[in-house]
Write a protein that holds these residues in place. Structure first.
Motif, short mmCIF file in Angstrom:
data_model
loop_
_atom_site.label_atom_id
_atom_site.label_comp_id
_atom_site.label_asym_id
_atom_site.label_seq_id
_atom_site.Cartn_x
_atom_site.Cartn_y
_atom_site.Cartn_z
N VAL A 109 51.13 17.71 -6.48
CA VAL A 109 50.43 17.14 -7.64
C VAL A 109 50.48 18.21 -8.73
O VAL A 109 49.68 19.14 -8.75
CB VAL A 109 48.98 16.74 -7.28
CG1 VAL A 109 48.29 16.12 -8.49
CG2 VAL A 109 48.98 15.76 -6.11
N CYS A 110 51.47 18.08 -9.59
CA CYS A 110 51.81 19.15 -10.52
C CYS A 110 50.71 19.39 -11.56
O CYS A 110 49.97 18.47 -11.91
CB CYS A 110 53.12 18.82 -11.24
SG CYS A 110 54.54 18.71 -10.12
N GLY A 163 48.67 21.66 -7.35
CA GLY A 163 49.24 22.41 -8.47
C GLY A 163 50.66 22.87 -8.19
O GLY A 163 51.10 22.98 -7.04
N GLY A 164 51.36 23.12 -9.26
CA GLY A 164 52.75 23.55 -9.19
C GLY A 164 53.44 23.20 -10.49
O GLY A 164 53.05 22.24 -11.17
N GLY A 187 59.20 31.55 -11.15
CA GLY A 187 57.92 31.21 -10.56
C GLY A 187 57.64 29.72 -10.49
O GLY A 187 56.51 29.31 -10.18
N TRP A 188 58.65 28.88 -10.77
CA TRP A 188 58.45 27.44 -10.76
C TRP A 188 58.55 26.90 -9.33
O TRP A 188 59.02 27.59 -8.43
CB TRP A 188 59.43 26.77 -11.71
CG TRP A 188 59.34 27.35 -13.10
CD1 TRP A 188 58.22 27.89 -13.69
CD2 TRP A 188 60.41 27.53 -14.05
NE1 TRP A 188 58.52 28.37 -14.95
CE2 TRP A 188 59.85 28.16 -15.20
CE3 TRP A 188 61.77 27.20 -14.05
CZ2 TRP A 188 60.61 28.46 -16.32
CZ3 TRP A 188 62.53 27.50 -15.17
CH2 TRP A 188 61.95 28.12 -16.31
N HIS A 189 58.10 25.67 -9.12
CA HIS A 189 57.91 25.17 -7.77
C HIS A 189 58.84 24.02 -7.37
O HIS A 189 59.34 24.00 -6.25
CB HIS A 189 56.45 24.73 -7.59
CG HIS A 189 55.47 25.83 -7.78
ND1 HIS A 189 55.04 26.25 -9.03
CD2 HIS A 189 54.86 26.64 -6.87
CE1 HIS A 189 54.19 27.26 -8.89
NE2 HIS A 189 54.07 27.52 -7.60
N ILE A 212 53.34 13.03 -9.61
CA ILE A 212 53.32 13.33 -8.18
C ILE A 212 54.75 13.52 -7.72
O ILE A 212 55.54 12.58 -7.70
CB ILE A 212 52.72 12.18 -7.35
CG1 ILE A 212 51.43 11.64 -7.98
CG2 ILE A 212 52.45 12.63 -5.92
CD1 ILE A 212 50.98 10.35 -7.33
N ALA A 213 55.09 14.74 -7.34
CA ALA A 213 56.43 15.01 -6.81
C ALA A 213 56.48 14.68 -5.33
O ALA A 213 55.64 15.15 -4.55
CB ALA A 213 56.79 16.47 -7.03
N LEU A 214 57.46 13.88 -4.92
CA LEU A 214 57.79 13.73 -3.51
C LEU A 214 59.03 14.58 -3.26
O LEU A 214 60.10 14.32 -3.81
CB LEU A 214 58.06 12.27 -3.13
CG LEU A 214 58.65 12.05 -1.73
CD1 LEU A 214 57.79 12.68 -0.65
CD2 LEU A 214 58.85 10.57 -1.45
#
Length: 260
Positions: A109-110, A163-164, A187-189, A212-214
């Motif tokens: 959940v960015c 977070g991300g 530093g990115w996710h 929302i990233a899957l």
């Protein structure tokens, strides 16, 4: 002349790779915008029996995934949701992980975004008609919606990272190994191809927005683990399809809170 009133919805959802319908029991709605047609007709369905929540769904890549990420009419898609009156806009998307601890099948959940796209219409303001309009974008993702989604993930029993940062690349090709390493070193996710300009357009439209990233893959691989294969299209679609039920469970759990 069509005098029918414009349908209304409480929540908007954009469908991503492999996510083309929300429910079979839905009304199809054509929404005209000043920016042209959205990617597909919007479908609206009611969720819940006592106090139904009307959810508008739009597959961002169109019917049959015909639109590559750089050809999506993001302005029309967001404006269609604005016209329907949604009070929250949720954007599930496929993503590659840049971190070994964020695994395929996980959600993120960015809370931040980095835009590395080009050539996309990323604002509704092609000119300033009255006064300049520069929206604040320090918090691209709505904090309340993020909390609702994280709580819903816990209720649905799915792994969601709180977070991300998502880095958005133009696509449709995947990253080179050097590009992927650069994104990790920054530093990115996670990495994706569609969160921008969805997020800034939603901000301009005044719609609280959450992404929302899957996670479907490890992008170009992991330097510390040579056995991890770089991403390919077949793997992305397969992992997304295998985890689509998790997205549906999460959204089902989140809908009442998103509409609050």
């Amino acid at each position: 002349m069509n005098d029918r009133p414009q349908p209304r919805a409480d929540i908007g959802v954009f469908g991503g790779t492999g996510f083309y319908t929300l429910t079979e029991d839905a009304e199809s709605v054509e929404v005209a915008t000043a920016w042209g047609p959205p990617s597909a007709p919007v479908t609206i369905a009611a969720f819940g029996s006592e106090d139904p929540v009307r959810v508008a769904f739009l597959p961002r890549h169109g019917t049959g995934h015909r639109l590559p990420p750089h050809r999506v009419n993001y302005r029309a898609n967001v404006d269609a949701m604005r016209q329907l009156g949604v009070r929250a806009l949720v954007s599930p998307f496929a993503a590659g992980s840049l971190r070994p601890e964020i695994r395929p099948g996980d959600f993120v959940v960015c809370d931040q975004i980095v835009d590395r796209t080009w050539g996309r219409a990323s604002t509704f303001h092609d000119e300033f008609e009255d006064v300049p309009v520069h929206v604040a974008f320090n918090e691209p993702y709505d904090r309340r919606l993020r909390r609702v989604l994280l709580d819903a993930a816990s209720e649905a029993g799915v792994t969601a990272h709180d977070g991300g940062t998502v880095v958005v690349v133009n696509g449709p090709r995947f990253s080179s190994r050097a590009e992927s390493r650069w994104h990790r070193d920054a530093g990115w996710h996670v990495v994706n191809m569609t969160q921008s300009p969805e997020a800034p357009l939603a901000m301009e439209a005044g719609i609280p927005f959450a992404g929302i990233a899957l996670v479907t893959d490890y992008d170009a691989g992991l330097d510390e683990d040579p056995d991890v294969e770089p991403v390919n299209q077949e793997a992305v679609f397969a992992v997304f399809a295998a985890n689509l039920h998790k997205i549906r469970r999460l959204l089902d759990a989140a809908i009442p809170g998103l509409a609050a």
